[in-house]
Write a protein that holds these residues in place. Structure first.
Motif, PDB file in Angstrom:
ATOM      1  N   ASP A 112       4.308 -10.061  -7.073  1.00 35.37           N
ATOM      2  CA  ASP A 112       3.488 -11.123  -6.490  1.00 35.37           C
ATOM      3  C   ASP A 112       3.746 -11.275  -4.994  1.00 35.37           C
ATOM      4  N   ALA A 113       5.006 -11.149  -4.579  1.00 37.93           N
ATOM      5  CA  ALA A 113       5.329 -11.281  -3.155  1.00 37.93           C
ATOM      6  C   ALA A 113       4.714 -10.126  -2.360  1.00 37.93           C
ATOM      7  N   VAL A 114       4.755  -8.919  -2.902  1.00 38.35           N
ATOM      8  CA  VAL A 114       4.139  -7.770  -2.219  1.00 38.35           C
ATOM      9  C   VAL A 114       2.632  -7.961  -2.169  1.00 38.35           C
ATOM     10  N   ALA A 115       2.044  -8.395  -3.276  1.00 37.71           N
ATOM     11  CA  ALA A 115       0.600  -8.627  -3.290  1.00 37.71           C
ATOM     12  C   ALA A 115       0.208  -9.650  -2.239  1.00 37.71           C
ATOM     13  N   GLY A 116       0.989 -10.726  -2.128  1.00 40.45           N
ATOM     14  CA  GLY A 116       0.708 -11.738  -1.116  1.00 40.45           C
ATOM     15  C   GLY A 116       0.848 -11.188   0.293  1.00 40.45           C
ATOM     16  N   ALA A 117       1.848 -10.348   0.510  1.00 37.39           N
ATOM     17  CA  ALA A 117       2.059  -9.767   1.835  1.00 37.39           C
ATOM     18  C   ALA A 117       0.928  -8.799   2.204  1.00 37.39           C
ATOM     19  N   LEU A 118       0.373  -8.117   1.212  1.00 41.77           N
ATOM     20  CA  LEU A 118      -0.707  -7.168   1.486  1.00 41.77           C
ATOM     21  C   LEU A 118      -2.013  -7.866   1.845  1.00 41.77           C
ATOM     22  N   GLY A 119      -2.194  -9.099   1.371  1.00 43.42           N
ATOM     23  CA  GLY A 119      -3.465  -9.773   1.614  1.00 43.42           C
ATOM     24  C   GLY A 119      -4.550  -9.120   0.776  1.00 43.42           C
ATOM     25  N   GLU A 120      -5.659  -8.796   1.417  1.00 43.30           N
ATOM     26  CA  GLU A 120      -6.759  -8.132   0.701  1.00 43.30           C
ATOM     27  C   GLU A 120      -6.311  -6.738   0.274  1.00 43.30           C
ATOM     28  N   HIS A 121      -6.364  -6.476  -1.040  1.00 40.59           N
ATOM     29  CA  HIS A 121      -5.945  -5.170  -1.542  1.00 40.59           C
ATOM     30  C   HIS A 121      -6.557  -4.935  -2.920  1.00 40.59           C
ATOM     31  N   THR A 122      -6.567  -3.680  -3.290  1.00 42.86           N
ATOM     32  CA  THR A 122      -7.034  -3.317  -4.627  1.00 42.86           C
ATOM     33  C   THR A 122      -5.806  -3.152  -5.526  1.00 42.86           C
ATOM     34  N   PRO A 123      -6.013  -3.135  -6.831  1.00 42.54           N
ATOM     35  CA  PRO A 123      -4.885  -2.856  -7.734  1.00 42.54           C
ATOM     36  C   PRO A 123      -4.230  -1.505  -7.438  1.00 42.54           C
ATOM     37  N   THR A 124      -5.034  -0.532  -7.009  1.00 41.57           N
ATOM     38  CA  THR A 124      -4.492   0.781  -6.663  1.00 41.57           C
ATOM     39  C   THR A 124      -3.604   0.685  -5.426  1.00 41.57           C
ATOM     40  N   ASP A 125      -4.026  -0.103  -4.434  1.00 40.74           N
ATOM     41  CA  ASP A 125      -3.200  -0.296  -3.231  1.00 40.74           C
ATOM     42  C   ASP A 125      -1.845  -0.877  -3.613  1.00 40.74           C
ATOM     43  N   LEU A 126      -1.858  -1.912  -4.440  1.00 44.13           N
ATOM     44  CA  LEU A 126      -0.617  -2.557  -4.846  1.00 44.13           C
ATOM     45  C   LEU A 126       0.276  -1.572  -5.601  1.00 44.13           C
ATOM     46  N   ALA A 127      -0.300  -0.831  -6.513  1.00 46.72           N
ATOM     47  CA  ALA A 127       0.473   0.154  -7.277  1.00 46.72           C
ATOM     48  C   ALA A 127       1.083   1.208  -6.353  1.00 46.72           C
ATOM     49  N   THR A 128       0.348   1.630  -5.335  1.00 48.60           N
ATOM     50  CA  THR A 128       0.847   2.629  -4.385  1.00 48.60           C
ATOM     51  C   THR A 128       2.046   2.088  -3.613  1.00 48.60           C
ATOM     52  N   VAL A 129       1.930   0.856  -3.132  1.00 45.78           N
ATOM     53  CA  VAL A 129       3.022   0.258  -2.353  1.00 45.78           C
ATOM     54  C   VAL A 129       4.238   0.026  -3.251  1.00 45.78           C
ATOM     55  N   LEU A 130       4.040  -0.488  -4.450  1.00 41.98           N
ATOM     56  CA  LEU A 130       5.165  -0.719  -5.362  1.00 41.98           C
ATOM     57  C   LEU A 130       5.853   0.598  -5.721  1.00 41.98           C
ATOM     58  N   SER A 131       5.089   1.656  -5.910  1.00 37.32           N
ATOM     59  CA  SER A 131       5.664   2.968  -6.190  1.00 37.32           C
ATOM     60  C   SER A 131       6.471   3.482  -4.996  1.00 37.32           C
ATOM     61  N   ALA A 132       5.932   3.285  -3.800  1.00 38.73           N
ATOM     62  CA  ALA A 132       6.660   3.704  -2.587  1.00 38.73           C
ATOM     63  C   ALA A 132       7.978   2.931  -2.462  1.00 38.73           C
ATOM     64  N   LEU A 133       7.965   1.646  -2.775  1.00 37.41           N
ATOM     65  CA  LEU A 133       9.190   0.850  -2.725  1.00 37.41           C
ATOM     66  C   LEU A 133      10.209   1.346  -3.750  1.00 37.41           C
ATOM     67  N   GLU A 134       9.738   1.682  -4.951  1.00 40.72           N
ATOM     68  CA  GLU A 134      10.636   2.235  -5.977  1.00 40.72           C
ATOM     69  C   GLU A 134      11.288   3.526  -5.476  1.00 40.72           C
ATOM     70  N   THR A 135      10.492   4.384  -4.852  1.00 41.38           N
ATOM     71  CA  THR A 135      11.024   5.643  -4.325  1.00 41.38           C
ATOM     72  C   THR A 135      12.054   5.387  -3.234  1.00 41.38           C
ATOM     73  N   LEU A 136      11.742   4.493  -2.303  1.00 43.39           N
ATOM     74  CA  LEU A 136      12.703   4.153  -1.250  1.00 43.39           C
ATOM     75  C   LEU A 136      13.986   3.588  -1.857  1.00 43.39           C
ATOM     76  N   GLY A 137      13.844   2.732  -2.857  1.00 41.62           N
ATOM     77  CA  GLY A 137      15.011   2.135  -3.501  1.00 41.62           C
ATOM     78  C   GLY A 137      15.894   3.151  -4.203  1.00 41.62           C
ATOM     79  N   GLU A 138      15.293   4.212  -4.720  1.00 43.79           N
ATOM     80  CA  GLU A 138      16.073   5.274  -5.373  1.00 43.79           C
ATOM     81  C   GLU A 138      16.853   6.098  -4.355  1.00 43.79           C
ATOM     82  N   TRP A 139      16.259   6.326  -3.200  1.00 39.63           N
ATOM     83  CA  TRP A 139      16.873   7.187  -2.192  1.00 39.63           C
ATOM     84  C   TRP A 139      17.749   6.427  -1.197  1.00 39.63           C
ATOM     85  N   LEU A 140      17.341   5.236  -0.826  1.00 38.24           N
ATOM     86  CA  LEU A 140      18.051   4.471   0.200  1.00 38.24           C
ATOM     87  C   LEU A 140      18.751   3.285  -0.441  1.00 38.24           C
TER      88      LEU A 140
END
Length: 152
Positions: A112-140
């Motif tokens: 919900d916090a990411v969705a709020g930060a994105l503002g106007e977005h599609t479900p695909t946009d949100l899924a892409t950003v959440l996936s990118a965050l998961e990847t960053l969290g695994e590596w960093l």
């Protein structure tokens, strides 16, 4: 990406993380979560540590570490016991009992916090950003920082 862009991204991600944290039920006013999370993580990774050692490892002022430890003890996330070698010092560690606050925070998501930060977005946009965050969290991970500092 430039170093400045990474610094600004890091600040944005910290704000999103703070926004996603559930409000404490004990009436503790919001604020200082970043420091508390850093201190808590260090204590959990280094059981039997002291306030001074946490301050040295994290680079935080000892007063900030002491305040965070007091907050973590008050909610039951951290326990302390006298150091048998120096009874004036307290050794800190993770409370083995899962407190209601730790259970609530562990169950929280950032969606919900990411969705709020994105503002106007599609479900695909949100899924892409959440996936990118998961990847960053695994590596960093928090341990990544120790590879950046020569004195760590």
């Amino acid at each position: 990406m430039t170093p400045v862009e990474i610094i600004l991204l890091g600040r944005t991600l910290m704000k999103i993380g703070e926004q996603a944290l559930p409000t404490p039920e004990d009436g503790t006013p919001p604020g200082g979560e970043r420091t508390v999370v850093i201190v808590m993580t260090d204590i959990y990774q280094n059981p039997g540590t002291t306030v001074g050692e946490v301050a040295r490892r994290t680079g935080l002022p000892q007063s900030a570490v002491s305040g965070s430890v007091a907050r973590l003890r008050s909610v039951g996330s951290v326990i302390s016991e006298p150091d048998p070698r120096d009874r004036r010092r307290q050794l800190l560690g993770r409370n083995p009992n899962l407190t209601p606050r730790r259970r609530t925070v562990a169950a929280a998501t950032v969606d919900d916090a990411v969705a709020g930060a994105l503002g106007e977005h599609t479900p695909t946009d949100l899924a892409t950003v959440l996936s990118a965050l998961e990847t960053l969290g695994e590596w960093l991970t928090p341990q990544t920082i120790t590879r950046l500092r020569p004195d760590a």
